[in-house]
Scaffold this motif. Structure first.
Motif, PDB file in Angstrom:
ATOM      1  N   VAL A 146       0.867  -0.672   0.029  1.00 50.14           N
ATOM      2  CA  VAL A 146       0.380  -0.131   0.069  1.00 50.14           C
ATOM      3  C   VAL A 146       0.827   1.331   0.750  1.00 50.14           C
ATOM      4  O   VAL A 146       1.563   1.374   0.898  1.00 50.14           O
ATOM      5  CB  VAL A 146      -1.349   0.031   1.408  1.00 50.14           C
ATOM      6  N   PHE A 147       0.816   1.985  -1.055  1.00 50.36           N
ATOM      7  CA  PHE A 147       1.379   3.003  -1.087  1.00 50.36           C
ATOM      8  C   PHE A 147       0.878   5.005  -0.833  1.00 50.36           C
ATOM      9  O   PHE A 147      -0.371   4.512  -1.392  1.00 50.36           O
ATOM     10  CB  PHE A 147       2.059   2.965  -2.089  1.00 50.36           C
ATOM     11  N   ASP A 148       0.973   4.962   0.026  1.00 58.24           N
ATOM     12  CA  ASP A 148      -0.173   6.627   0.911  1.00 58.24           C
ATOM     13  C   ASP A 148       1.290   7.415   0.251  1.00 58.24           C
ATOM     14  O   ASP A 148       2.121   8.181   0.649  1.00 58.24           O
ATOM     15  CB  ASP A 148       0.402   6.618   2.241  1.00 58.24           C
ATOM     16  N   LEU A 149       0.290   8.563  -0.753  1.00 61.12           N
ATOM     17  CA  LEU A 149       0.775   9.176  -1.460  1.00 61.12           C
ATOM     18  C   LEU A 149       0.536  10.715  -0.971  1.00 61.12           C
ATOM     19  O   LEU A 149       1.051  11.604  -2.022  1.00 61.12           O
ATOM     20  CB  LEU A 149       0.989   9.512  -2.874  1.00 61.12           C
ATOM     21  N   GLU A 150       0.634  10.784   0.009  1.00 68.25           N
ATOM     22  CA  GLU A 150      -0.318  11.875   0.508  1.00 68.25           C
ATOM     23  C   GLU A 150       0.522  12.995   1.046  1.00 68.25           C
ATOM     24  O   GLU A 150       1.835  12.861   1.444  1.00 68.25           O
ATOM     25  CB  GLU A 150      -1.385  11.690   2.233  1.00 68.25           C
ATOM     26  N   GLY A 151       1.271  14.088   0.066  1.00 67.49           N
ATOM     27  CA  GLY A 151       1.917  15.142   0.383  1.00 67.49           C
ATOM     28  C   GLY A 151       2.927  14.731  -0.427  1.00 67.49           C
ATOM     29  O   GLY A 151       4.106  16.080  -0.771  1.00 67.49           O
ATOM     30  N   LEU A 152       3.028  13.667  -1.316  1.00 70.15           N
ATOM     31  CA  LEU A 152       3.628  13.447  -2.853  1.00 70.15           C
ATOM     32  C   LEU A 152       4.252  14.727  -3.898  1.00 70.15           C
ATOM     33  O   LEU A 152       3.252  15.759  -3.678  1.00 70.15           O
ATOM     34  CB  LEU A 152       3.370  12.423  -3.947  1.00 70.15           C
ATOM     35  N   GLY A 153       5.080  15.774  -3.498  1.00 74.74           N
ATOM     36  CA  GLY A 153       5.242  16.496  -4.014  1.00 74.74           C
ATOM     37  C   GLY A 153       6.892  17.120  -4.661  1.00 74.74           C
ATOM     38  O   GLY A 153       7.317  15.642  -5.283  1.00 74.74           O
ATOM     39  N   LEU A 154       7.022  18.234  -5.515  1.00 75.51           N
ATOM     40  CA  LEU A 154       8.713  17.967  -6.941  1.00 75.51           C
ATOM     41  C   LEU A 154       9.623  17.925  -5.780  1.00 75.51           C
ATOM     42  O   LEU A 154      10.187  17.142  -6.407  1.00 75.51           O
ATOM     43  CB  LEU A 154       8.640  19.107  -6.719  1.00 75.51           C
ATOM     44  N   ARG A 155       9.618  17.711  -4.697  1.00 71.66           N
ATOM     45  CA  ARG A 155      11.077  16.797  -4.007  1.00 71.66           C
ATOM     46  C   ARG A 155      11.297  15.945  -4.068  1.00 71.66           C
ATOM     47  O   ARG A 155      11.806  15.244  -3.660  1.00 71.66           O
ATOM     48  CB  ARG A 155      10.514  17.790  -2.652  1.00 71.66           C
ATOM     49  N   HIS A 156       9.745  15.109  -4.194  1.00 69.69           N
ATOM     50  CA  HIS A 156      10.269  13.785  -4.324  1.00 69.69           C
ATOM     51  C   HIS A 156      10.628  13.483  -5.470  1.00 69.69           C
ATOM     52  O   HIS A 156      11.298  11.860  -6.200  1.00 69.69           O
ATOM     53  CB  HIS A 156       8.933  13.148  -4.189  1.00 69.69           C
TER      54      HIS A 156
END
Length: 390
Positions: A146-156
């Protein structure tokens, strides 16, 4: 559930690898079938894959990796963990992508330590499958991610961080075939379509088919894969710590920003694609054509010889050179310290010609030597269309 021809292939495969059979972590039929199924029972390709894996096991010392302790910074800030099981007993592995600090981790630990920690997680999952098999009296050999991507942004999308993810994905395909039941993505922003496009070439077609993106009703939909009592309260259901903590912190690490006190260096060594000189009193413009909205423009550069101004602009007239004041400013110009390399990215909200401008007009004495890499990262169209529907 094997056909007669598959049973024959299994017997022949076992015969072909007699010399390494005793060194395998598990020489039973289920283990051998993972390698055969990865190559649709092609004996030679399956054997080649398994023998390469045996070399990988030696290189990574997988036989004793569970006794290895990662550096403290990795234990505290690598955001993942095993929590609960699905209805068939398969362990559920969580990756909390949005709270991960890829740059902080790579400045505080080596790439090999981060990869080794990921391989250790794989071995922990296989051990959990074995324990579940013994507990339930049936074979458990697959996992749910399970991949929780809340907060995924350009820094990633920082290039060195993405390269670690690509290398791990490649190693996962080569050394842990047929263990993934589903890869479930929740709380995915549109930027996920770009992130996925960067790693999908390192996945097999079979793995890509197992990726499931859940929409706004993801908490309810997740129960189709994992029983409510096995889902942490953080993910919408009932599992908690004995003290009532909804995040199940003893099972899942939620990461966070790495404190600078852990940093071992101030920068990661980078390779640049271009090196040019920007003359005194002049500037350099690097144009990139963006064909449709949603693409990401990513750059890295270093200045040798002093500070250099840098900004991003969108041209207002196509096909002709424009001065900075004639273009639309997308990222305000700033002057970087030449001792620290710059990196960054923007999501392009409009199609058009984007200009990365290196400004040395303020310096009437010194020219500057610039090393840089610029890339246009495209979103995966299939996932882009899926997320447009949510």
């Amino acid at each position: 559930d094997l056909s007669p021809s598959q049973e024959k292939s299994l017997a022949q495969f076992r015969e072909n690898i007699q010399d390494v059979l005793s060194a395998l972590p598990n020489p039973d039929d289920y283990f051998l079938l993972r390698w055969l199924r990865a190559w649709s029972f092609d004996l030679q390709k399956s054997e080649d894959m398994l023998r390469k894996h045996m070399e990988f096991r030696k290189q990574q010392d997988l036989a004793s990796i569970l006794a290895w302790q990662p550096p403290e910074v990795v234990r505290l800030y690598n955001a993942n963990g095993i929590g609960g099981h699905d209805g068939e007993g398969s362990p559920v592995w969580y990756h909390i992508m949005g709270s991960l600090d890829p740059k902080g981790l790579l400045l505080s630990a080596s790439k090999q330590e981060l990869l080794r920690d990921s391989f250790r997680s794989c071995e922990l999952l296989l051990r959990e499958c074995k324990l579940q098999s013994q507990k339930l009296g049936k074979k458990v050999e697959k996992i749910i991610a399970v991949f929780d991507l809340e907060g995924l942004g350009l820094r990633h999308l920082w290039k060195p961080g993405i390269e670690v993810l690509q290398e791990f994905s490649s190693a996962l395909e080569a050394n842990y075939p047929e263990i993934l039941k589903n890869l479930i993505v929740v709380r995915a922003p549109k930027l996920f379509a770009v992130t996925f496009n960067l790693v999908k070439s390192y996945m097999s077609e079979e793995t890509r088919r197992k990726v499931v993106i859940l929409g706004d009703n993801w908490k309810q939909e997740l129960t189709k894969f994992v029983s409510p009592d096995q889902l942490p309260m953080e993910f919408g259901r009932t599992m908690t710590e004995p003290d009532g903590n909804p995040k199940c912190l003893t099972k899942i690490n939620y990461g966070g920003e790495v404190p600078r006190s852990y940093y071992l260096c101030n920068q990661v060594r980078l390779q640049y694609e271009h090196t040019v000189s920007v003359g005194r009193g002049s500037s350099l413009q690097v144009e990139n054509e963006i064909l449709f909205p949603g693409c990401v423009l990513r750059w890295q550069f270093a200045s040798d010889g002093g500070d250099i101004g840098f900004g991003v602009f969108l041209k207002t007239k196509m096909g002709e050179w424009q001065k900075a004041r004639e273009m639309t400013e997308v990222l305000p110009s700033r002057y970087n310290a030449h001792l620290v390399p710059e990196d960054g990215s923007i999501t392009c909200l409009k199609a058009g010609s984007y200009v990365l401008r290196f400004d040395n007009t303020y310096s009437l004495v010194h020219c500057k030597r610039i090393s840089y890499t610029v890339e246009v990262l495209l979103p995966d169209q299939t996932f882009m269309e899926k997320m447009e529907k949510f």
